[in-house]
Design an enzyme around this catalytic site. Structure first.
Site, short mmCIF file in Angstrom:
data_model
loop_
_atom_site.label_atom_id
_atom_site.label_comp_id
_atom_site.label_asym_id
_atom_site.label_seq_id
_atom_site.Cartn_x
_atom_site.Cartn_y
_atom_site.Cartn_z
N SER A 14 -12.14 -3.65 -2.22
CA SER A 14 -11.83 -2.36 -1.61
C SER A 14 -10.54 -2.34 -0.80
CB SER A 14 -13.00 -1.92 -0.72
OG SER A 14 -13.25 -2.89 0.28
N LYS A 65 -9.09 3.74 0.82
CA LYS A 65 -9.28 4.77 1.85
C LYS A 65 -8.39 6.00 1.66
CE LYS A 65 -12.35 3.21 4.94
NZ LYS A 65 -13.48 4.01 5.45
#
Length: 406
Positions: A298, A61
């Protein structure tokens, strides 16, 4: 499900994503892309992992957050920014804002894991807890940004966010040029949008698959809170429709198994959302067998108590551990009898619980609950048989009795 193909509006180009890559050089880590022999053996595919769980803030992110802050007019940037997040975007914005020397206020829902709240604050973010869902936090963040005249930084529905996220796949496909399939977790859609744009530009024949949480889509709790987003962003929905070939729903047991397999086999810590791609490989091996498959880990921000629960439940599922329930008279020697049988079969006692107050137990009886670690699943059958041969009722407690910790 298979996606339709309506006309596509504006979106970041491959050149935009490459520019984001140059911007992030020296800011974001170029995380490893490595093959997984263990997962390849489990699934029948040639599995390649992108370890974005080792990124700054332990999540991809920060790439999009930094790109989005850089794209702001300096005057707007200086007024500070507002974001809404269940954790990873929060940390990415807080970390990136600190690099720019500006203030970030992050609205997070009540129930966000304490570790994610604490780390957001440690990166310099001001945390406001509001609502019980990401949607509630989003509404509050938008209202706060409008009231204070500050810029709202979306977690996924923004071209700069998509371009920054796309640099993950850009690196991966530079390091593994021959992938047949790319599997990407799907929440709001920022990561898979950027990844699909890169993948189809560099390798048009690649099959791009999204992995969503089936439990969340059904309105139930999920261990993959990082992708527990009510709807895909408008920009991302258009990109997915054009560039993503398929989306699969992965169940909770597959996500839990993926977290455990990555920890046990790869010695890497991955949160539920980050493990969704591996969960798809485990749940639908027939889709990927014989193909070279890449997936992005992720994020790695998982609550320790949830991780402990997942490890315990994984042991119960695969037969490495078991919980035995045995009823017996509440007299001296009962526990020793059961413990002796367990020891003779080479099993290890992890925990013992005596229960004397169950309503369905006779007054002079107790229930002995024994958690054991086994050398093999076959030993459990022999232990049960020997205990029952002594005249003691004994069965295996169901996994569901112990909860998922969510």
């Amino acid at each position: 499900m298979t996606l339709s193909n309506p006309p596509l509006a504006n979106h970041p180009s491959l050149d935009d994503i490459r520019a984001a890559g140059r911007l992030l050089h020296g800011i974001a880590l170029r995380t490893a892309t490595e093959g997984s022999r263990a997962l390849s053996l489990l699934t029948g595919a040639d599995v390649v992992l992108k370890f974005e769980n080792r990124q700054h803030t332990n999540s991809f992110k920060m790439r999009g957050a930094y790109a989005a802050l850089h794209a702001l007019d300096p005057a707007r940037r200086e007024r500070g920014v507002v974001a809404a997040s269940a954790g990873n975007h929060a940390q990415g914005v807080a970390y990136s804002a600190a690099l720019f020397g500006i203030q970030a206020t992050i609205v997070m829902p009540f129930g966000t894991p304490f570790g994610k709240v604490r780390r957001t604050q440690e990166f310099g973010g001001k945390v406001v807890l509001e609502g019980t869902s990401v949607a509630d936090a989003l509404s509050a963040a938008l209202a706060l940004a409008a009231r204070d005249g500050r810029c709202f930084i979306s977690g996924y529905d923004d071209p700069s966010i998509v371009a920054g996220a796309g640099t993950v796949a850009l690196e991966m496909l530079e390091d593994a040029t021959d992938l047949d399939v790319l599997v990407v977790p799907v929440g709001g859609g920022g990561l898979i949008s950027g990844a699909a744009l890169v993948a189809k530009a560099l390798r048009p024949e690649i099959h791009v698959v999204g992995a969503q949480s089936a439990s969340f889509r059904a309105g139930d709790p999920t261990v993959a809170e990082g992708i527990a987003v009510k709807s895909i962003g408008a920009l991302n929905e258009r990109i997915l429709a054009e560039y993503v070939d398929e989306i699969v729903q992965v169940d909770e047991s597959s996500i839990e198994s993926a977290i455990f397999q990555l920890l046990d086999q790869e010695k890497t810590l991955v949160e539920g959302a980050g493990a969704a791609g591996v969960a798809a490989l485990l749940q639908f091996p027939q889709m990927f067998r014989g193909k070279r498959v890449g997936t992005i880990l992720s994020g790695g921000n998982i609550d320790p108590s949830l991780l402990a629960s997942i490890i315990a439940r994984s042991g119960l599922r695969d037969g490495r551990t078991a919980k035995l329930r045995t009823q017996m008279l509440d007299i001296p020697g009962g526990l020793a009898k059961v413990a002796g049988i367990i020891a003779r079969h080479g099993a290890n006692v992890i925990e013992v619980v005596h229960a004397r107050t169950h309503a369905d137990l006779p007054a002079k009886c107790m229930e002995l609950e024994t958690t054991i670690e086994l050398r093999s699943a076959g030993d459990l059958v022999e232990i049960l048989s020997e205990i029952r041969a002594t005249g003691l009722p004994c069965d295996i407690a169901p996994i569901e009795r112990y909860g998922a910790g969510v």
